[in-house]
Design a protein around this motif. Sequence first.
Motif: not given
Length: 160
Positions: A67, A77-80, A84
């Motif tokens: 994740e 983190p995946l958002a930035g 993946r």
Amino acid sequence: MVEKHQLRQFLLFVFTLLIPCFALWTVASGPLAMPAIGFVNTVLTHWYPDLVHALYVDGNHALLMTEFGEQNGQIVPLAGAEYRFGVQVNPRILTYSLPFYTALHFATQKKEYLNSYVLGLLALYPLLTFGLLCLCLKELMVSLGTRFWTSQGFTSPMPT
């Protein structure tokens, strides 16, 4: 004198069967590990939902997707993230026992081959699954580092 010939015949059968068994294993090692990969995927995604996205078959390997993401070689983190973050796991490390077992089983003289072969496979697959689970946990620990140790699902056997 008869036992010498039986031993020689057994060894000849084993070495003759090893070649096709390993050839078949080389081609089909991914599908052979599929039941274990599916079970380990379920376990890891339920134990560590904040860390593990999926574990799936990718050719003859398994791909453990997290994740987290990867950007410029760093785990973020995946958002930035651009991509993946995933780790390739080699299930061949664990499934090599299957061609050995197959060759030894069918080289042995028995009355019933198929029933005892399936029972032997049923005994090997839990061991293979446990080994794959441990291998995936090791990859998570090594690749994620402190993110793994501080996750919600992780419990330490010793106080820190």
